[in-house]
Each structure stands twice: as structure tokens, then as C-alpha cells.
Design an enzyme around this catalytic site. Structure first.
Site, short mmCIF file in Angstrom:
data_model
loop_
_atom_site.label_atom_id
_atom_site.label_comp_id
_atom_site.label_asym_id
_atom_site.label_seq_id
_atom_site.Cartn_x
_atom_site.Cartn_y
_atom_site.Cartn_z
N LEU A 95 4.92 67.08 75.23
CA LEU A 95 5.08 67.13 73.75
C LEU A 95 6.29 66.25 73.48
N LYS A 137 0.59 55.70 71.24
CA LYS A 137 -0.12 56.80 71.41
C LYS A 137 -1.56 56.55 72.08
N LEU A 148 12.96 61.67 79.38
CA LEU A 148 11.60 61.49 79.56
C LEU A 148 11.31 60.40 80.52
N THR A 202 -3.08 61.95 68.86
CA THR A 202 -2.66 62.05 67.47
C THR A 202 -3.83 61.27 66.50
N GLY A 249 11.41 70.56 70.11
CA GLY A 249 10.63 70.23 68.85
C GLY A 249 9.59 71.23 68.14
N GLU A 267 -3.02 59.30 64.02
CA GLU A 267 -2.51 58.14 63.84
C GLU A 267 -3.17 56.91 64.74
N TYR A 284 3.95 53.27 66.42
CA TYR A 284 3.90 54.72 66.92
C TYR A 284 2.42 55.03 67.28
N ASP A 301 6.33 71.65 67.85
CA ASP A 301 5.43 72.11 68.52
C ASP A 301 5.74 73.00 69.82
N HIS A 326 0.09 68.45 61.65
CA HIS A 326 0.41 69.86 61.49
C HIS A 326 1.81 70.18 61.29
N ALA A 345 8.26 62.92 72.22
CA ALA A 345 8.11 61.59 71.92
C ALA A 345 8.81 61.05 70.80
N GLY A 368 9.84 68.35 75.46
CA GLY A 368 10.07 68.21 73.72
C GLY A 368 9.91 69.83 73.35
P1 NAP Z 1 9.03 66.75 66.77
O1 NAP Z 1 9.56 68.01 66.50
O2 NAP Z 1 9.58 65.54 66.54
O3 NAP Z 1 9.63 66.87 68.67
C1 NAP Z 1 9.61 65.80 69.44
C2 NAP Z 1 10.19 66.40 70.68
O4 NAP Z 1 10.69 65.28 71.80
C3 NAP Z 1 11.78 67.02 70.46
O5 NAP Z 1 11.73 68.04 71.31
C4 NAP Z 1 12.60 65.72 71.10
O6 NAP Z 1 14.02 66.17 71.38
C5 NAP Z 1 11.67 65.26 72.41
N1 NAP Z 1 12.36 63.87 72.70
C6 NAP Z 1 12.08 62.79 71.89
N2 NAP Z 1 12.36 61.65 72.63
C7 NAP Z 1 13.00 62.23 74.08
C8 NAP Z 1 13.38 61.74 75.04
N3 NAP Z 1 13.63 60.45 75.25
N4 NAP Z 1 13.54 62.48 76.26
C9 NAP Z 1 13.18 63.79 76.11
N5 NAP Z 1 12.69 64.22 74.96
C10 NAP Z 1 12.66 63.58 73.99
O7 NAP Z 1 7.68 66.42 67.33
P2 NAP Z 1 6.15 67.50 67.10
O8 NAP Z 1 6.00 67.80 65.76
O9 NAP Z 1 6.93 68.69 67.67
O10 NAP Z 1 5.17 66.89 67.84
C11 NAP Z 1 5.01 67.16 69.36
C12 NAP Z 1 4.32 66.02 69.75
O11 NAP Z 1 2.87 65.85 69.27
C13 NAP Z 1 4.71 64.55 69.69
O12 NAP Z 1 4.43 64.03 70.90
C14 NAP Z 1 4.11 63.99 68.73
O13 NAP Z 1 4.22 62.61 68.67
C15 NAP Z 1 2.67 64.73 68.59
N6 NAP Z 1 1.92 64.77 67.38
C16 NAP Z 1 2.61 65.44 66.33
C17 NAP Z 1 1.53 66.16 65.38
C18 NAP Z 1 2.34 66.54 64.30
O14 NAP Z 1 1.67 66.63 63.08
N7 NAP Z 1 3.43 67.36 64.39
C19 NAP Z 1 0.48 65.34 65.29
C20 NAP Z 1 -0.11 64.54 66.23
C21 NAP Z 1 0.72 64.49 67.49
P3 NAP Z 1 15.45 65.75 70.57
O15 NAP Z 1 15.78 67.06 69.81
O16 NAP Z 1 16.07 65.57 71.56
O17 NAP Z 1 15.15 64.57 69.58
O1 F7E Z 2 4.07 61.21 56.22
C1 F7E Z 2 3.60 59.66 52.86
C2 F7E Z 2 3.77 58.84 54.04
O2 F7E Z 2 5.90 61.27 57.81
C3 F7E Z 2 2.72 61.50 55.84
C4 F7E Z 2 3.78 62.87 62.58
O3 F7E Z 2 3.68 64.13 63.02
O4 F7E Z 2 1.45 62.92 61.75
C5 F7E Z 2 2.76 62.58 61.42
O5 F7E Z 2 2.95 61.30 60.79
C6 F7E Z 2 2.36 60.67 54.46
C7 F7E Z 2 2.35 59.34 54.77
O6 F7E Z 2 3.76 62.21 58.55
C8 F7E Z 2 7.18 60.00 51.93
O7 F7E Z 2 3.89 57.26 53.79
C9 F7E Z 2 5.33 59.70 51.10
O8 F7E Z 2 1.26 58.55 54.21
O9 F7E Z 2 5.09 63.50 56.99
P1 F7E Z 2 4.64 62.04 57.40
P2 F7E Z 2 2.71 60.81 59.24
O10 F7E Z 2 3.29 59.45 59.32
O11 F7E Z 2 1.41 61.21 58.68
C10 F7E Z 2 0.97 62.26 62.56
C11 F7E Z 2 -0.58 62.91 62.90
C12 F7E Z 2 1.88 62.14 63.96
O12 F7E Z 2 1.17 62.19 65.13
C13 F7E Z 2 3.16 61.95 63.69
O13 F7E Z 2 4.13 62.20 64.92
O14 F7E Z 2 3.34 60.87 53.58
N1 F7E Z 2 5.06 59.83 52.41
N2 F7E Z 2 6.77 59.93 50.93
C14 F7E Z 2 6.19 60.11 52.99
N3 F7E Z 2 6.65 60.23 54.37
C15 F7E Z 2 7.65 60.78 54.78
N4 F7E Z 2 8.10 61.19 55.72
N5 F7E Z 2 8.85 60.63 53.62
C16 F7E Z 2 8.68 60.66 52.40
O15 F7E Z 2 9.58 60.49 51.40
#
Ligand code: NAP
Ligand code: F7E
Length: 344
Positions: free
Chosen positions: A80, A157, A59, A126, A11, A128, A153, A13, A183, A82, A8
Site C-alpha cells: 500500500l 500506477k 520501499l 487506482t 497510511g 486514476e 501518478y 488504508d 476512498h 506509495a 504503508g
Molecule cells: P497514504 O495515506 O498516503 O499512505 C501512503 C503510505 O505510503 C504511508 O504509510 C507512507 O508513509 C508510505 N510511503 C510513502 N513513500 C514511502 C517510501 N518511500 N517507503 C516506505 N513507505 C512509503 O495513502 P492511502 O490513501 O492509504 O492509499 C494506500 C494506497 O492505495 C496507495 O498506494 C495509494 O496510491 C493507493 N490508492 C489510494 C486511494 C485512495 O482513495 N485512498 C485510491 C486508489 C489507490 P509515510 O508516512 O512515511 O509517508
Molecule cells: O482530489 C479536486 C482535485 O486530491 C480530488 C488519491 O487517493 O484518489 C486520490 O486522488 C479532486 C480533484 O484526490 C482541491 O482537483 C479541488 O479533482 O482529494 P484529491 P485525487 O486526486 O482524486 C485516487 C483514486 C488515488 O489513487 C490517489 O492516491 O478534488 N480539488 N480543490 C482539490 N483537491 C485537493 N487535494 N485539494 C484542493 O484544495
């Protein structure tokens, strides 16, 4: 030279982590899947694309992944990749489960079968995973809080998180599942709410006058900056003992509060009218509607409140965030302004 493999890597991160590890002199290998469009824009933005050794693969393709791990023999593996969008997981639960859970099992199995006990493994857990456990009492979540996911989701996880702990305890692998709260950053995917708000309001201010459509404005999140959070991932693998740390800021804001902060910073005077799925926001200065709620963005099941407690990470690995909600928003706005060629 130490080597790190990041799945990843293109992405949010993955890009920031690669940047951090390059500064620490690691040789970086990045797994990406084949695609027909350019998805390397984050690595280009950070000016590191040419310093990454790319591996093309899926993956869930165990054999390919195993061959690459055996060829590279990395010191650290950060998983990373997902399907990371919660809303999408309600419509595509099987795919989400396979990518987010089976992939982790594949890496753990590869390490176990090949006795690669020196490789340190991180996988992305996460907030979540907790679901609405702390919602009613507004408790801070820590490493001991029980997990009750409320989305496919989150469930995928939890399974990956538990497998990581099982492999650590059963086979002695150095394996951690970081429990990271939301984040964000300028490089956040455009479907996530913070990026969606910042990008749209900057556009409304300076170019296109398109209304922003949002879902639930009342859910609360503990939002940090991705640059701080990738530092935590690195610290977890540099520590002596593997552990699943909670990484969060300890502060929580509603989507409405986040929206209001961004709007005010951009010079709007937001006034909310009506309630629930009919709610709108008007800019008092221009009397124009800048935001409407839309059924489309409400979820099948909402995680309504998240606030974390990262005292353990602070004590044991010395992690502390540098950004707060305002500096995070400022960073995101300033990126969008540059994209719109706006001089501040
Ligand atoms: P992101 O921007 O959505 O990046 C996800 C990455 O996974 C992308 O590089 C994507 O590549 C790759 N991927 C998805 N499906 C794949 C597959 N089948 N094979 C190979 N690569 C694949 O997510 P992020 O925000 O950087 O988050 C990184 C990790 O932390 C994820 O596991 C996410 O669930 C977890 N996480 C994120 C947050 C947050 O708030 N950001 C919080 C907690 C946990 P493509 O470009 O090809 O789609
Ligand atoms: O939603 C509300 C929505 O999609 C945040 C991922 O990185 O963090 C992320 O998941 C909140 C939710 O993030 C819209 O209902 C309102 O309550 O930005 P989000 P998420 O679902 O919290 C966790 C920790 C991860 O692990 C995940 O990978 O915002 N909301 N209106 C909306 N959300 C979206 N996307 N779009 C709207 O229009």
C-alpha cells in the site's frame, strides 16, 4: 497463525487494513520508513500500534525487502506504500515513478526469484489509471475500460498494474492489482480534498474563522469509505483466483456537491458567487465568505469525472460497500467534532 506483511501500514488504508486483519487473527508485520516525527497516529487512534511488528525500511531497497520477506515468510503481502498525492506527482514525477512502480517490481522479482509462489500479493492500483477516458460520455468504468492516465501518478500506477498482470500470467504468481476508486475516512491525509473540506468547515463553525481555499469545484469523484475498501483488498487475496477488480460505489459527486453537503450538515447556508478561479462561497446566515477558489489548488491536467462499476467484485468476491456518501461524511464530521471537543 497466518502472517500478513503490509507496506504503508501507517497510511490511511494500511491502518484500517491492519485493524481488519488483526480481527481475523493475523500476525501483522508493517513496513515503515524512518522519520523524525510521530507518523503512527492512525495506528494509535485505532489502538493497534502495540500489536504491529514494525520493519523499518525504504520501499525501493530491494535487498532489505527481500531479506524481510524471506525471514517473515508471510502468507499475504499488501503493498500500500506509495507517493499517493496526484498533485505532488506533477512536480515530482521521477520520485513518484520510482516509489510507485519500481517498488512493485522489486516485490514481484523477490517472489519470482525465490520461488515464493504460495505468497499472495496485492498491490494498490487506482481509478486514476483511466484518466479522462469516460469523462465525455459519463460512462461507468469497469475492468475492461482502457487506461489513459493523465497524471504522472496515474502513469506510475499503470506501469505497476501491468507488471503485476505480467508476472501473474508469465510466472503463475498469485498477484492482484486492485483498481480502487477514491476512498476517504476520518484518517484520510489532510491534503486530500474531502478531509480538507470537513476539517476546515468544522473549524470555521466552532473555532478558527479561517477561509477554506479550494481548486476545481466541478471535478467529480466516486467516493467510498476506506473501511469498506480494505475489506475488498482482503477478499481479493482470499479468493481462489487472482484478478484485478474495480472497487467503487457506482455514484459520483462533484467537489462542490461534497462541500455543500458538509456545509449544510454543519448548519451553514452556502451560496456560490462568481465563476471559475474567482468563485467564492458565502454563508447566507452570517454573510461571511467561507470558501474561495485559489489558483494554487488547480491541477496541470485535471481528471474531471470518475464513476465505477463493481458488479464483477460483487459477483465474484461478494464485495458490497456498507457506507454511502452521507454516512461517510457523518463519520468524518464526527471525528473532527471529537477533535475539537464539540458536544453534539
Ligand atoms: P497514504 O495515506 O498516503 O499512505 C501512503 C503510505 O505510503 C504511508 O504509510 C507512507 O508513509 C508510505 N510511503 C510513502 N513513500 C514511502 C517510501 N518511500 N517507503 C516506505 N513507505 C512509503 O495513502 P492511502 O490513501 O492509504 O492509499 C494506500 C494506497 O492505495 C496507495 O498506494 C495509494 O496510491 C493507493 N490508492 C489510494 C486511494 C485512495 O482513495 N485512498 C485510491 C486508489 C489507490 P509515510 O508516512 O512515511 O509517508
Ligand atoms: O482530489 C479536486 C482535485 O486530491 C480530488 C488519491 O487517493 O484518489 C486520490 O486522488 C479532486 C480533484 O484526490 C482541491 O482537483 C479541488 O479533482 O482529494 P484529491 P485525487 O486526486 O482524486 C485516487 C483514486 C488515488 O489513487 C490517489 O492516491 O478534488 N480539488 N480543490 C482539490 N483537491 C485537493 N487535494 N485539494 C484542493 O484544495
Amino acid at each position: 497463525m497466518k502472517k500478513a506483511l503490509i507496506t504503508g501500514i501507517n497510511g490511511q488504508d494500511g491502518a484500517y487494513l491492519a485493524n481488519l486483519l488483526l480481527k481475523k487473527n493475523y500476525k501483522i508485520y508493517g513496513l515503515i520508513r524512518r522519520g523524525s516525527t510521530n507518523r503512527l497516529y492512525r495506528l494509535e487512534y485505532l489502538n493497534i500500534k502495540d500489536r504491529i511488528n514494525f520493519i523499518y525500511g525504504e520501499l525501493n531497497e530491494f535487498q532489505n525487502l527481500q531479506n524481510e520477506i524471506l525471514r517473515i515468510k508471510p502468507d499475504l503481502i499488501f503493498n500500500l506504500a506509495a507517493q499517493s498525492f496526484v498533485k505532488y506527482s506533477f512536480d515530482n514525477p521521477t520520485y513518484t515513478y520510482e516509489i510507485n512502480c519500481v517498488s512493485v517490481l522489486n516485490i514481484l522479482e523477490c517472489l519470482r526469484r525465490n520461488k515464493l509462489f504460495k505468497i499472495k500479493f496485492y498491490t494498490a492500483g487506482t481509478s486514476e489509471m483511466f484518466g479522462n477516458i469516460s469523462g465525455k460520455k459519463k460512462l461507468k468504468i469497469d475492468e475492461k475500460t482502457p487506461m489513459q492516465p493523465c497524471s504522472p501518478y496515474g502513469n506510475s500506477k499503470v506501469a505497476a498494474h501491468n507488471l503485476t498482470s505480467i508476472y501473474r500470467e508469465s510466472y503463475g504468481l498469485f498477484a492482484c492489482s486492485g483498481i480502487l476508486f477514491n476512498h476517504e475516512s476520518p484518517l484520510r491525509g489532510e491534503e486530500f480534498v474531502t478531509k480538507k473540506i470537513v476539517k476546515n468547515l468544522v473549524e470555521q463553525k466552532y473555532s478558527k474563522k479561517t477561509i477554506l481555499y479550494l481548486g476545481n469545484l466541478d471535478s467529480k469523484r466516486d467516493w467510498g469509505h476506506a473501511e469498506d475498501y480494505v475489506e475488498a483488498m482482503y477478499l481479493m487475496l482470499k479468493s481462489k483466483k487472482p484478478f484485478n477488480y474495480v472497487i467503487s460505489t457506482g455514484k459520483t459527486y462533484s467537489v462542490r456537491e461534497f462541500f455543500t453537503k458538509v456545509a449544510v450538515k454543519l448548519g451553514f447556508e452556502p451560496i456560490f458567487k462568481k465563476k471559475g478561479k474567482l468563485e467564492v462561497c458565502i454563508d447566507k446566515k452570517t454573510n461571511r465568505i467561507i470558501m474561495k477558489t485559489s489558483k494554487k489548488y488547480f491541477r496541470e491536467n485535471e481528471l474531471s469525472y470518475l464513476k465505477g462499476n463493481s458488479i464483477m467484485a460483487k459477483k465474484k468476491i461478494g464485495w458490497k460497500p456498507k457506507f454511502n456518501i452521507d454516512t461517510l461524511i457523518d463519520d468524518m464530521i464526527s471525528y473532527e467534532l471529537k477533535n475539537q471537543n464539540v458536544q453534539k
